[in-house]
Design a protein around this motif. Sequence first.
Motif, mmCIF file in Angstrom:
data_model
loop_
_atom_site.group_PDB
_atom_site.id
_atom_site.type_symbol
_atom_site.label_atom_id
_atom_site.label_comp_id
_atom_site.label_asym_id
_atom_site.label_seq_id
_atom_site.Cartn_x
_atom_site.Cartn_y
_atom_site.Cartn_z
ATOM 1 N N ALA A 22 0.864 -1.189 0.000
ATOM 2 C CA ALA A 22 0.000 0.000 0.000
ATOM 3 C C ALA A 22 0.900 1.238 0.000
ATOM 4 C CB ALA A 22 -0.915 -0.007 1.227
ATOM 5 N N PRO A 23 0.414 2.368 -0.519
ATOM 6 C CA PRO A 23 1.276 3.547 -0.678
ATOM 7 C C PRO A 23 1.523 4.373 0.581
ATOM 8 C CG PRO A 23 -0.910 4.006 -1.533
ATOM 9 C CD PRO A 23 -0.908 2.565 -1.138
ATOM 10 N N GLY A 24 0.726 4.180 1.643
ATOM 11 C CA GLY A 24 0.818 5.029 2.828
ATOM 12 C C GLY A 24 2.192 5.086 3.461
ATOM 13 N N LYS A 25 2.771 3.933 3.770
ATOM 14 C CA LYS A 25 4.054 3.899 4.474
ATOM 15 C C LYS A 25 5.192 4.481 3.646
ATOM 16 C CE LYS A 25 7.151 0.943 7.155
ATOM 17 N NZ LYS A 25 7.365 -0.400 7.747
ATOM 18 N N PRO A 26 5.366 4.080 2.374
ATOM 19 C CA PRO A 26 6.439 4.690 1.578
ATOM 20 C C PRO A 26 6.300 6.207 1.473
ATOM 21 C CG PRO A 26 5.610 2.724 0.491
ATOM 22 C CD PRO A 26 4.693 2.999 1.628
ATOM 23 N N ARG A 27 5.079 6.697 1.341
ATOM 24 C CA ARG A 27 4.877 8.143 1.254
ATOM 25 C C ARG A 27 5.237 8.829 2.577
ATOM 26 N NH1 ARG A 27 -0.907 8.236 -1.976
ATOM 27 N NH2 ARG A 27 -0.064 8.103 -4.099
#
Length: 343
Positions: A22-27
């Motif tokens: 999911a994109p949340g953590k990398p962002r």
Amino acid sequence: MNQYSQKYPHFKSIHLAENTGAPGKPRNIGIEKATGEYLIFLDPDDYIPNDAYEALYKVANENKSDFVMGKMVSFDDEDGREYEHITFKNYLLHKQYLNADIKSVPFFLQVKTAVYLKLVKTSFIKKHNISFVEGMKNGEDKYYDMQLFTKAAKFSYIPKVIYMYRARNDAKNLSLTQRDIVSTVENDVKAAKLVKPMLGSQEYTYFQINALRSLLWKLCDPDFNRLQMDTKLYLINLVKDVIKGYDKKLIEKYLKLEGPFISLIDKGYIDEALEYNKMLVSRRWWYKQGIELQAEYKKHAKIRKSYSWKMTKILRSRNFKLKQLIKRRYINESQHSSTFAGK
């Protein structure tokens, strides 16, 4: 990525030990590591016009906004056809807004959520601890966006395309939000519930349009109609929580066709809502067919207007006459044979 980071000193390549899915953590890690004056996101399968960030930076540099926003255009992954999202077709989004706030222009809360359209001051993000919800494959951007709008003292908008979004129609190459209708609806509802306490009553009615557009895009789809009845009812009940207290005038303005569907769900007429939804699904399918036929017609019209088409007109005319002559001869011979056989 490593080659770029070795070639350009300002390019940093960060690798996680595991794919978060999911994109949340990398962002969030990107926000934490960011040292530049401004911050913006870009998804890996999309692209930007060459002057996109320059245009945003120019407005940011001349004004004292916490973030500057542009608009986007979607393009078809197969034929390259481009189309503008409905929210940017609205006349209110055809002009620029400099140093506005959400109290004076609440309609921005219904604009398509797109974190990659906003150039944000890094200091502003870190001051207010703005971040993404982790673990959500979709919907996390709504929470981030609403934090920007509600915490920004001033923001600006320019009616310039600064992002090209890839819309995928290939069933074998679906985006994260296209792969599982149940989890994507659950995430959209979760995002709406996270956002609601952040907004005033009037502001939330505008955000409802934003949330409902995402939800209806998934519900008014053939994939939804193919689900088991108990799954359909489960999703309808989830969406019912987002519909509560909706503004009829705003629904009439922004979601006119879907208005009866929303009203039926709100009043508890689920069977009737599902029947109405079939009509919405059918309408969307026929609309898509019409767009494809129109594109095909334009392609052929372009050919007919071309120089080469005009130059070969005589040859095509002779070829047509020759085919007609052969056809008549074949018919005459067939009739002669039939008459002879009869005798």
